[in-house]
Design an enzyme around this catalytic site. Structure first.
Site, PDB file in Angstrom:
ATOM      1  N   HIS A   2       0.862  -1.180   0.000  1.00 43.46           N
ATOM      2  CA  HIS A   2       0.000   0.000   0.000  1.00 43.46           C
ATOM      3  C   HIS A   2       0.903   1.237   0.000  1.00 43.46           C
ATOM      4  CE1 HIS A   2      -3.628   2.301   1.956  1.00 43.46           C
ATOM      5  NE2 HIS A   2      -2.988   3.019   1.062  1.00 43.46           N
ATOM      6  N   GLU A  60       0.659   8.134  -3.478  1.00 43.61           N
ATOM      7  CA  GLU A  60       1.617   7.743  -2.432  1.00 43.61           C
ATOM      8  C   GLU A  60       2.844   8.650  -2.453  1.00 43.61           C
ATOM      9  OE1 GLU A  60       1.249   5.388   0.081  1.00 43.61           O
ATOM     10  OE2 GLU A  60      -0.826   5.421  -0.592  1.00 43.61           O
ATOM     11  N   HIS A 104       3.286  10.827   0.744  1.00 43.78           N
ATOM     12  CA  HIS A 104       4.295  10.262   1.648  1.00 43.78           C
ATOM     13  C   HIS A 104       5.727  10.372   1.126  1.00 43.78           C
ATOM     14  CE1 HIS A 104       0.968   8.665   3.975  1.00 43.78           C
ATOM     15  NE2 HIS A 104       0.463   8.151   2.861  1.00 43.78           N
TER      16      HIS A 104
END
Ligand code: NAG
Ligand code: NAG
Ligand code: NAG
Length: 255
Positions: free
Chosen positions: A62, A109, A113
């Site tokens: 993920h 992502e 992040h």
């Protein structure tokens, strides 16, 4: 006279303080979470967004989430060309469960992040960030770890303690394990996501449960800005140690 003195006395302090603040705006991270999800459960959560259910019979990535913030640098866009050479691995181990051929999931992502992770030299480029996540993922090989303890997708239920024990015995640290809570149609909780934590040297470390932010649907919270997951209307919670746990096999999606 007095005010001038005050100025000169404090000026160096002000400059120093300002520079500390600006360099602290993206501080280094001390911990990074490698989050795996079970594609079958992820697809269940996505509901109608999951139009072409994944055929993957293994845990997929993920994300790799540092603890120094979210969306740290909007001026560093995702560029899929940077990770061209990783694409075979990306599609295999980090698929977008809802859109297997898309790149939106990786973009999300990265923006959320990756742009925070980059402050550490080990992952200071898009290529290094995605490579590191894949490297850690392969090193852990979570699917095999569970298999070794005879925990595999199955119509029968598991005890949470058996699942937890497989991970703790293998890695020597506590993982954060999340499930879809039981519902009217499903008496057991459904295994969904496993987070394994690393320190700055990429040594394994315990994932501490942040109870106060656990909320009613943390999975949803994490994905709420992720356009393609907007149809997600149910969340994951930390699995209940006392409940039976369903590790759904692939055919669950084709019922
Ligand atoms: C944000 O990303 C840009 C483009 O890579 C870079 O030049 C800039 O230094 C970054 N800003 C911060 C605060 O790291
Ligand atoms: C994306 O990355 C490639 C390879 O590094 C580079 O040639 C290209 O200019 C980049 N595209 C953009 C829009 O920055
Ligand atoms: C994804 O790409 C593969 C190979 O390029 C193709 O066969 C498949 O139909 C595509 N799937 C979707 C949902 O677009």
């Amino acid at each position: 006279m007095k005010s001038t003195r005050l100025c000169c006395l404090f000026l160096p302090f002000v400059i120093q303080y300002t520079s500390i603040v600006s360099s602290k705006s993206i501080s280094d991270w001390t911990k990074v979470v490698l989050t795996h999800h079970w594609p079958v459960t992820a697809c269940m959560l996505l509901g109608s967004s999951c139009k072409s259910p994944p055929k993957m019979n293994y845990w997929t990535l993920h994300g790799l989430w540092p603890n120094n913030g979210d969306s740290c640098n909007n001026s560093w866009p995702f560029n899929v060309t940077e990770i061209q050479s990783l694409l075979p691995d990306m599609h295999t181990f980090w698929p977008d469960v809802a859109h297997p051929n898309g790149t939106k999931f990786w973009k999300h992502e990265w923006v959320k992040h990756g742009t925070c992770a980059v402050v550490d030299e080990s992952v200071n480029s898009e290529f290094k960030y995605f490579s590191k996540a894949l490297e850690l993922y392969k090193k852990l090989d979570l699917t095999s770890v569970l298999m070794k303890y005879n925990i595999k997708p199955s119509p029968s239920y598991y005890r949470m303690s058996d699942i937890r024990n497989a991970i703790t015995s293998t890695f020597g640290v506590h993982a954060k394990i999340q499930c879809i809570p039981p519902s009217e149609e499903q008496s057991a909780q459904i295994l969904g996501q496993i987070e394994i934590c690393f320190n700055q040297e990429y040594g394994l470390t315990d994932c501490v449960h942040e109870k106060s932010t656990e909320g009613s649907s943390p999975y949803f919270n994490k994905l709420q800005f992720f356009g393609i997951y907007q149809e997600l209307n149910t969340g994951l919670m930390v699995c209940d140690e006392q409940l039976d746990t369903y590790y759904p096999p692939l055919n669950e999606l084709h019922k």
